[in-house]
Design a protein around this motif. Structure first.
Motif, short mmCIF file in Angstrom:
data_model
loop_
_atom_site.label_atom_id
_atom_site.label_comp_id
_atom_site.label_asym_id
_atom_site.label_seq_id
_atom_site.Cartn_x
_atom_site.Cartn_y
_atom_site.Cartn_z
N ASP A 1 11.19 0.80 -6.05
CA ASP A 1 11.79 0.55 -4.75
C ASP A 1 11.33 1.68 -3.84
O ASP A 1 11.11 2.80 -4.31
CB ASP A 1 13.32 0.58 -4.89
N GLY A 2 11.17 1.41 -2.55
CA GLY A 2 10.74 2.47 -1.64
C GLY A 2 9.94 1.90 -0.49
O GLY A 2 10.01 0.70 -0.23
N LYS A 3 9.17 2.76 0.18
CA LYS A 3 8.39 2.24 1.31
C LYS A 3 7.00 2.87 1.33
O LYS A 3 6.82 4.01 0.85
CB LYS A 3 9.12 2.48 2.63
N PRO A 4 6.03 2.14 1.91
CA PRO A 4 4.68 2.69 1.97
C PRO A 4 4.65 3.97 2.81
O PRO A 4 5.44 4.12 3.75
CB PRO A 4 3.87 1.59 2.67
N VAL A 5 3.77 4.87 2.47
CA VAL A 5 3.61 6.11 3.23
C VAL A 5 2.75 5.80 4.45
O VAL A 5 1.68 5.20 4.32
CB VAL A 5 2.94 7.19 2.35
N ALA A 6 3.21 6.21 5.64
CA ALA A 6 2.47 5.93 6.87
C ALA A 6 1.06 6.50 6.77
O ALA A 6 0.88 7.64 6.35
CB ALA A 6 3.20 6.54 8.07
N GLY A 7 0.09 5.69 7.10
CA GLY A 7 -1.29 6.18 7.12
C GLY A 7 -1.97 6.12 5.76
O GLY A 7 -3.16 6.42 5.65
N PHE B 1 3.17 5.00 -2.07
CA PHE B 1 4.49 4.41 -1.93
C PHE B 1 5.49 5.54 -2.16
O PHE B 1 5.43 6.23 -3.18
CB PHE B 1 4.59 3.37 -3.05
N ASP B 2 6.36 5.76 -1.19
CA ASP B 2 7.38 6.80 -1.31
C ASP B 2 8.55 6.18 -2.10
O ASP B 2 9.25 5.31 -1.59
CB ASP B 2 7.81 7.21 0.11
N TYR C 1 1.38 5.00 -6.76
CA TYR C 1 0.00 4.97 -6.27
C TYR C 1 -0.68 3.69 -6.77
O TYR C 1 -0.77 3.46 -7.97
CB TYR C 1 -0.77 6.20 -6.77
N SER C 2 -1.11 2.90 -5.82
CA SER C 2 -1.77 1.65 -6.16
C SER C 2 -3.25 1.96 -6.41
O SER C 2 -4.03 2.11 -5.48
CB SER C 2 -1.56 0.69 -4.99
N PHE C 3 -3.61 2.07 -7.68
CA PHE C 3 -4.96 2.54 -8.04
C PHE C 3 -6.01 1.45 -7.77
O PHE C 3 -5.69 0.27 -7.67
CB PHE C 3 -5.00 2.94 -9.53
N GLU C 4 -7.26 1.92 -7.68
CA GLU C 4 -8.37 0.96 -7.53
C GLU C 4 -8.99 0.73 -8.90
O GLU C 4 -9.43 1.69 -9.54
CB GLU C 4 -9.42 1.52 -6.58
#
Ligand code: UTP
Length: 293
Positions: free
Chosen positions: A177-183, A188-189, A251-254
């Motif tokens: 749960d959380g929100k994306p980090v701006a920029g 994801f925070d 962290y959404s890895f590649e």
């Protein structure tokens, strides 16, 4: 957290029973099952080295001695290959045994992933460290843990790797749960996490997969966390504890993650890895084309 800012140590929990892969795992450690021709744990160790780790801690248990043998020098094998002039194979064998500094610690009872990580506490000490689950084999241009190290250099906080999981399959994971980090759309925070939620209760589609960078604070938390679901000490419960006092990022890895601890996942990984191999790929592709599917 400690002043140490570089992650040097990687823990490999490898003491589980591997029940999803029975009967193979009755006497062979799951981590030693071969993906094409390499035990799955070796992919993870290579990833940790490529990410800059120079100390590997493997958490083992009963019946896991094949892992130690694999990373050890095989004197008889090497002598025989040398005598027979098989220099290519000799190099393959030596490359594994000369790879890295390895330490082993025993988890006497498989009491969960959090408990396995806690067993490595004395070997890790007071510094941030990585955790690699060896059955998650990740195919990526830049090794997944290296991607996470680069993020860690900036954020100096715990990071869990995530992937988007659609539909009911989300119930097999810890979910953030959380929100994306701006920029930075890949970060994801994290404000909370739920272990194996019902699909309707999942706070997002961001599932935690088997790569973590954690601050040493987690050891104290795990030490005092009661056993959770299934009588196991969950790593995610420790991470929830971290959230009370520290930042944690998703962290959404590649890259592509294969669950090689699962039969279907292993089959898919085998096909994809074999097709990519220069020595096997072309013949394997031709063979697959002959199958009437
Ligand atoms: P898994 O849940 O995938 O492994 O844990 P498992 O329990 O061995 O497998 P199944 O579900 O019964 O098929 C991920 C990693 O954590 C280790 C496992 O060895 C695996 O590499 N693990 C798990 C431990 O080291 N100790 C434990 O108590 C549990």
């Amino acid at each position: 957290m400690s002043t140490q800012t570089k992650v040097r140590k990687a823990i490999f929990p490898a003491a589980g029973f591997g029940t999803r892969f029975l009967p193979a795992t009755k006497s062979i450690p799951k981590e030693m099952l071969a993906l094409v021709d390499k035990p799955i744990i070796q992919y993870g160790v290579e990833e940790a080295l490529a990410a800059g780790c120079d100390q590997i801690v493997i958490v083992t248990g009963r019946g896991k001695s094949a892992i130690e043998d694999h990373f050890d020098v095989s004197y008889e094998l090497e002598c025989t290959l040398e005598k027979r002039g098989k220099t290519d194979l000799l190099a393959v064998s030596r490359q594994v045994s000369h790879m890295v500094r390895l330490s082993y610690v025993r988890q006497k009872e498989a009491m969960g992933l959090g408990h396995a990580v806690l067993m490595a506490r004395d070997l890790v000490g007071d510094e941030p460290f990585a955790v690699i689950l060896p059955d998650d084999v990740i195919d990526a241009k830049v090794p997944c843990l290296k991607q996470m190290m680069d993020v860690f250099e900036q954020v100096q906080s715990s990071i869990v790797a995530t992937q988007v999981v659609e539909g009911p399959a989300i119930s097999a994971y810890g979910v953030l749960d959380g929100k994306p980090v701006a920029g930075n759309p890949k970060l994801f925070d994290v404000s909370g996490l739920v272990e194996k939620p019902k699909p309707a209760d999942a706070p997002s589609k961001n599932a935690i997969i088997g790569r973590y960078i954690l601050t040493p604070k987690i050891f104290d938390l795990l030490e005092h966390t009661p056993l959770g679901a299934g009588g196991e000490l969950q790593l995610t419960d420790g991470i929830k504890g971290l959230l009370q006092t520290e930042k944690v990022y998703g962290y959404s890895f590649e890259g592509v993650r294969h669950d090689a601890g699962d039969k279907f996942g292993m089959l898919k990984a085998t096909v994809e890895f074999a097709l990519k191999r220069e020595d096997l790929g072309p013949a394997f592709r031709d063979y697959l084309k002959t199958l009437k599917l």
